[in-house]
Design an enzyme around this catalytic site. Structure first.
Site, PDB file in Angstrom:
ATOM      1  N   LEU A  74       0.801  -1.220   0.000  1.00  0.00           N
ATOM      2  CA  LEU A  74       0.000   0.000   0.000  1.00  0.00           C
ATOM      3  C   LEU A  74       0.837   1.274   0.000  1.00  0.00           C
ATOM      4  CD1 LEU A  74      -2.857  -1.183   2.371  1.00  0.00           C
ATOM      5  CD2 LEU A  74      -2.736  -1.274  -0.125  1.00  0.00           C
ATOM      6  N   CYS A  75       2.145   1.145  -0.188  1.00  0.00           N
ATOM      7  CA  CYS A  75       3.019   2.317  -0.305  1.00  0.00           C
ATOM      8  C   CYS A  75       2.922   2.898  -1.707  1.00  0.00           C
ATOM      9  CB  CYS A  75       4.475   1.938  -0.031  1.00  0.00           C
ATOM     10  SG  CYS A  75       4.844   1.746   1.703  1.00  0.00           S
ATOM     11  N   HIS A  76       2.916   4.211  -1.779  1.00  0.00           N
ATOM     12  CA  HIS A  76       2.916   4.884  -3.076  1.00  0.00           C
ATOM     13  C   HIS A  76       4.318   4.877  -3.673  1.00  0.00           C
ATOM     14  CE1 HIS A  76      -0.627   6.629  -1.090  1.00  0.00           C
ATOM     15  NE2 HIS A  76      -1.101   6.790  -2.306  1.00  0.00           N
ATOM     16  N   MET A 110       8.403   4.745   5.384  1.00  0.00           N
ATOM     17  CA  MET A 110       8.506   3.319   5.059  1.00  0.00           C
ATOM     18  C   MET A 110       9.746   3.040   4.217  1.00  0.00           C
ATOM     19  SD  MET A 110       6.136   2.272   6.894  1.00  0.00           S
ATOM     20  CE  MET A 110       6.512   0.569   6.602  1.00  0.00           C
ATOM     21  N   GLU A 111      10.094   3.975   3.357  1.00  0.00           N
ATOM     22  CA  GLU A 111      11.306   3.825   2.550  1.00  0.00           C
ATOM     23  C   GLU A 111      12.542   3.817   3.439  1.00  0.00           C
ATOM     24  OE1 GLU A 111       8.097   4.933  -0.172  1.00  0.00           O
ATOM     25  OE2 GLU A 111       8.661   5.655   1.792  1.00  0.00           O
ATOM     26  N   ASP A 125      24.029 -11.268   6.263  1.00  0.00           N
ATOM     27  CA  ASP A 125      24.324 -12.232   5.205  1.00  0.00           C
ATOM     28  C   ASP A 125      25.819 -12.309   4.903  1.00  0.00           C
ATOM     29  OD1 ASP A 125      23.649 -14.043   2.981  1.00  0.00           O
ATOM     30  OD2 ASP A 125      24.352 -12.370   1.757  1.00  0.00           O
TER      31      ASP A 125
END
Length: 156
Positions: A74-76, A110-111, A125
Site C-alpha cells: 500500500l506504499c505509493h 517506510m522507505e 548475510d
C-alpha cells in the site's frame, strides 16, 4: 483514537493523496545489528570473505528504498531525490542510519525503514559464516531497535 487510513468498511485501499500539495519530505531511520567483536574487527579491516560489507550494505539499502512500493503493497511509488546510508561502529554492534528525501505528496518513512532493514540484513548475510557457532546457530547475532528517528514535512 485515530482511524486507520488504509482500511475502511470495504476493505484495504491505497490512500488517495492526489489532493495533497507536493512538499519536501524527509525521514531518517536507524537500527543496529549485534555482532561478535571479532566480526566487527574483520569488517573494519576489510578481511571478510564475501568482500566489502559496508559497501554491499549501502548498495542493498539504497536499492531497497527504491523497491519499497513493490515490497509493501500500500506504499505509493515516490520520486525520490536522495538516499544516504551511513554506519557507526561500536564494540559489538553496527548502527545503520538511512535518510530518504523527496518532494512529494506523502512521506518517506517506510522507505527509510526498508532501507535500514535491508542494509542490516545484508551485513548479517555477509558475515554469517563467522557469526555462527559450532552448531550452526547465531546465539549473539541480532537485529534490533529499528525505528524512525526523524520525519520532516515542509521546508528543507
Amino acid at each position: 483514537m485515530k482511524d486507520l487510513t488504509h482500511v475502511d468498511e470495504k476493505g484495504v485501499k491505497m490512500v488517495e493523496v492526489g489532493h495533497k500539495d507536493v512538499v519536501f519530505r524527509k525521514a531518517v531511520a536507524k537500527g543496529r545489528i549485534r555482532l561478535k567483536p571479532e566480526t566487527i574487527e574483520l569488517i573494519k579491516a576489510g578481511k571478510t570473505k564475501k568482500g566489502n560489507v559496508i559497501a554491499a550494505a549501502q548498495i542493498a539499502g539504497i536499492l531497497a528504498v527504491k523497491k519499497t512500493p513493490e515490497l509493501i503493497p500500500l506504499c505509493h511509488p515516490i520520486p525520490l531525490t536522495g538516499v544516504d546510508i551511513t554506519f557507526e561502529f561500536g564494540d559489538d554492534y553496527i548502527e545503520a542510519t538511512c535518510e530518504v528525501r523527496a518532494y512529494y505528496k506523502t512521506g518517506v518513512e517506510m522507505e527509510a525503514l526498508t532501507g535500514v532493514s535491508v542494509a542490516l540484513l545484508t551485513i548479517w548475510d555477509m558475515v554469517k559464516a563467522v557469526e555462527k557457532d559450532e552448531n550452526g546457530q547465531y546465539p549473539f547475532t541480532r537485529i534490533e531497535d529499528i525505528r524512525v528517528v526523524e520525519k520532516v514535512k515542509g521546508e528543507e
